[in-house]
Structure formats: structure tokens, C-alpha cells
Design a protein around this motif. Structure first.
Motif, PDB file in Angstrom:
ATOM      1  N   GLY A 179       0.798  -1.113   0.041  1.00 23.00           N
ATOM      2  CA  GLY A 179       0.068  -0.036   0.030  1.00 23.00           C
ATOM      3  C   GLY A 179       0.753   1.286  -0.068  1.00 23.00           C
ATOM      4  O   GLY A 179       0.596   2.056  -0.764  1.00 23.00           O
ATOM      5  N   ALA A 183       1.002   4.200  -2.650  1.00 22.70           N
ATOM      6  CA  ALA A 183       0.361   5.706  -2.425  1.00 22.70           C
ATOM      7  C   ALA A 183       1.701   6.617  -2.837  1.00 22.70           C
ATOM      8  O   ALA A 183       1.540   7.495  -3.335  1.00 22.70           O
ATOM      9  N   ASP A 259       1.503   0.635   6.586  1.00 17.96           N
ATOM     10  CA  ASP A 259       0.573   0.236   6.100  1.00 17.96           C
ATOM     11  C   ASP A 259      -0.402   0.186   7.509  1.00 17.96           C
ATOM     12  O   ASP A 259      -0.014  -1.024   8.269  1.00 17.96           O
ATOM     13  N   ASP A 263      -6.077   0.135   3.739  1.00 21.74           N
ATOM     14  CA  ASP A 263      -6.876   1.359   2.959  1.00 21.74           C
ATOM     15  C   ASP A 263      -6.167   2.631   3.532  1.00 21.74           C
ATOM     16  O   ASP A 263      -6.360   3.650   3.023  1.00 21.74           O
ATOM     17  N   LEU A 293      -2.259   8.620   4.120  1.00 26.41           N
ATOM     18  CA  LEU A 293      -2.995   8.667   2.523  1.00 26.41           C
ATOM     19  C   LEU A 293      -3.997   7.563   2.875  1.00 26.41           C
ATOM     20  O   LEU A 293      -3.638   6.660   3.864  1.00 26.41           O
ATOM     21  N   THR A 294      -5.211   7.674   2.322  1.00 23.11           N
ATOM     22  CA  THR A 294      -6.115   6.700   2.137  1.00 23.11           C
ATOM     23  C   THR A 294      -6.602   6.388   0.784  1.00 23.11           C
ATOM     24  O   THR A 294      -6.388   7.291  -0.027  1.00 23.11           O
ATOM     25  N   ARG A 295      -7.380   5.275   0.588  1.00 28.19           N
ATOM     26  CA  ARG A 295      -7.884   5.125  -0.801  1.00 28.19           C
ATOM     27  C   ARG A 295      -9.355   5.434  -0.672  1.00 28.19           C
ATOM     28  O   ARG A 295     -10.093   5.308   0.338  1.00 28.19           O
ATOM     29  N   TRP A 301      -5.565   6.425  -4.306  1.00 27.84           N
ATOM     30  CA  TRP A 301      -4.813   6.885  -3.072  1.00 27.84           C
ATOM     31  C   TRP A 301      -4.971   8.331  -3.006  1.00 27.84           C
ATOM     32  O   TRP A 301      -4.344   9.113  -4.056  1.00 27.84           O
TER      33      TRP A 301
END
Length: 314
Positions: A179, A183, A259, A263, A293-295, A301
Motif C-alpha cells: 500500500g 501511495a 500500512d 486502505d 493517505l487513504t484510498r 490514493w
């Protein structure tokens, strides 16, 4: 975990530091080598609990009196309560090794992760105004090791150093979580595209930057909290300079990553931005940055939060 609970946790964190209570801090932090704590200048980057605990013990042995007040508190809970981010302004007054210290307007970011029904701090980042109005931490860095200064990590021993500033090959990040790598790819591409379009005179914040930020995005820069509209204004001087012949570059490098959930990802990066006027020396600034950061709903991202500290020129 609601906002009141996060506020109570942050209050407990500051109170434990104020009371020099290392046992309470041990319970609050993720005591693994994945912990990252960033202080108020480039020498203060602690990777892992053992390095940070050593710094805390050294500080506490020198602190004679301390008072920390927290204001302007905000927080967000993500991933259904699996991760959270909190940020606040703190004012510090203390006496350290016989020296009175007053630090006003410090910014604090805490990233928290749920572990077995308990919340643990997995990352912390302090910064102070860069206008020279505060006691310079660089002056304190070179004092004898028995001397401590301001909260959370004014320490004479650097644990990690800024890496060389160039746009790295993605293969160099093979050891980071998937992840985080995805990102950072977005981050790296955003910086590259913005650099190109700024120099071409075709830069558009609404299409080049804004789509990469969550609607609740907040950036802390020089201890000032900025929303997305205010971030947009920071590009105006660059755009105006390029219009009269300047050139711009922006590179980013990944130092640490974690991570928090599938997400949510935490990136610790360094960045270098250079503005070179048509006739004159380049103006280069370097930063160490916490990025959360997030999805989003479409799977892309996006940035939730950034906190950057300038790395002074040597």
C-alpha cells in the motif's frame, strides 16, 4: 473511538511527558522498530522505540520543570475505527539544565493504530515556527549530551539522516509495504507532473493537485495549519516567478513507510524544492514530511494529512 477519546489520549500523552512518566509513555506507544518520531529539526528522526526511549530518558534526566498546554485540537478516525490522526498546537514552558525555555506555537501530529483493543501511537511529529522567533533547536543540538531542551526529542544524537535528494527508482522501494509503495507512486507522479506543468506555464491546481487530496485534507507547514484552499495559494509565488523566467523543481524520496490498514498508509518522506530565478542563485528548500493517505471510494490514493519540517541548509 470518538474525538473526545482521542483528545483525552493526546492530553495523557502530553501530561506523561510533562510528568516525565516513562512508564505511561511505554504503554501509549507502539514499542517496535516500526515506530517513527520526528522532532523539530533534521537531527531528530528516531526509528524504533528503543532509540526514542533512550532519548526520552536523557531528556527527563535534564528537565527540572515543565508545563505543556494544548490548543487548536483536531482529529479524524479512519478505516472504521482502525486508525486515527490527531493534530494540535502546543505551548511549552520549562526549565532544562538550568535554562528557561519557552516554545509557543509548536505543532504536533500523532498517528494512532488499534492493537488488540488498545490504541497505540505509531508515529509522532513536532515542528516549530521557522521565523526565528523561538529558541533555535540547532543551537541546543551541539550542547553536551547531558543537556536536553524542548519536548519530544531535542537530542544531540541523530538516529537517521536525510537521504540524497533525487527522484528514486521504484525498485528501491521493494522492501516497503504494498500500500505504501502504491501511495508513494501517486505522490511521486504528482510532484513530477506539477513540476513539468509549472515550468510549461500550464499548471492548474484544480487538476494537478486537488484530486490527490481528501476533502478534509490539512497540511501543517512552519506550524501553520492549511486547508486545501490555502495550500493552493502557496503555489501563487512560484507561478508568478516562472512567468518572468524562473524555473522550478520538486523531488520526493521515501524514507519510511507503514500500512496502518489495507486502505490507510503512513509515509515519511523527504522533499526538495528549488526555484531558480532567470538571473540569480537557486533557492533550495528541503523538508522532512509525515504523509497520511487513504484510498477513496474509487480506489485512488489521496492525501489526508501532511506535516512538514524544513531541514535547514548546512
Amino acid at each position: 473511538m470518538n474525538s473526545d477519546e482521542i483528545y483525552d489520549l493526546c492530553t495523557l500523552f502530553l501530561h506523561a511527558y510533562q510528568e516525565r512518566n516513562l512508564d505511561t509513555l511505554r504503554q501509549m506507544f507502539n514499542r517496535s522498530e516500526e515506530l517513527t518520531v520526528l522532532g523539530t529539526h533534521e537531527d531528530l528522526c528516531f526509528l524504533g522505540w528503543s532509540a526514542f526511549e533512550t532519548s526520552l530518558a536523557r531528556q527527563f534526566s535534564a528537565i527540572e520543570d515543565t508545563d505543556i498546554q494544548m490548543t487548536d485540537f483536531r482529529s479524524h478516525v479512519f478505516a472504521g475505527g482502525a486508525a486515527a490522526c490527531a493534530y494540535a498546537t502546543t505551548n511549552y514552558r520549562g526549565r532544562v539544565s538550568g535554562q528557561d525555555i519557552h516554545l509557543h506555537g509548536m505543532r504536533l501530529t500523532l498517528t494512532l493504530e488499534r492493537h488488540d483493543h488498545f490504541w497505540r501511537v505509531v508515529q509522532a511529529h513536532w515542528s516549530i515556527p521557522a521565523d526565528g522567533s523561538l529558541l533555535s533547536p540547532k543551537q541546543l543540538t551541539h550542547q553536551p549530551e547531558t543537556t536536553a531542551s524542548a519536548p519530544v526529542g531535542h537530542d544531540s544524537g541523530a538516529v537517521c539522516a536525510p537521504q540524497a535528494q533525487q527522484q528514486p527508482a521504484l525498485a528501491a522501494h521493494a522492501g516497503f509495504p504494498s500500500g505504501a509503495r502504491a501511495a508513494f507512486t501517486v505522490y511521486r507522479k504528482m510532484a513530477s507532473t506539477a513540476t513539468k506543468r509549472l515550468n510549461q506555464g500550464t499548471f492548474d491546481f484544480a487538476s494537478d493537485i486537488a484530486p490527490h487530496a481528501d476533502e478534509h485534507f490539512t497540511e501543517i507547514a512552519n506550524t501553520v495549519s492549511l486547508d486545501l484552499a490555502q495550500v493552493r495559494e502557496t503555489f501563487t509565488p512560484v507561478i508568478n516567478a516562472i512567468a518572468v523566467g524562473a524555473s522550478f523543481s520538486w523531488s520526493v524520496q521515501l524514507e519510511q513507510a507503514r500500512d496502518l490498514t489495507p486502505d490507510i498508509t503512513l509515509l515519511i518522506t523527504t522533499a526538495q524544492v528549488t526555484l531558480t530565478l532567470s538571473e540569480g542563485q537557486p533557492d533550495t528548500k528541503r523538508y522532512r514530511i509525515t504523509n497520511l493517505l487513504t484510498r477513496n471510494s474509487s480506489g485512488a490514493w489521496v492525501f489526508l494529512h501532511q506535516h512538514r519540517t524544513e531541514i535547514p541548509a548546512e
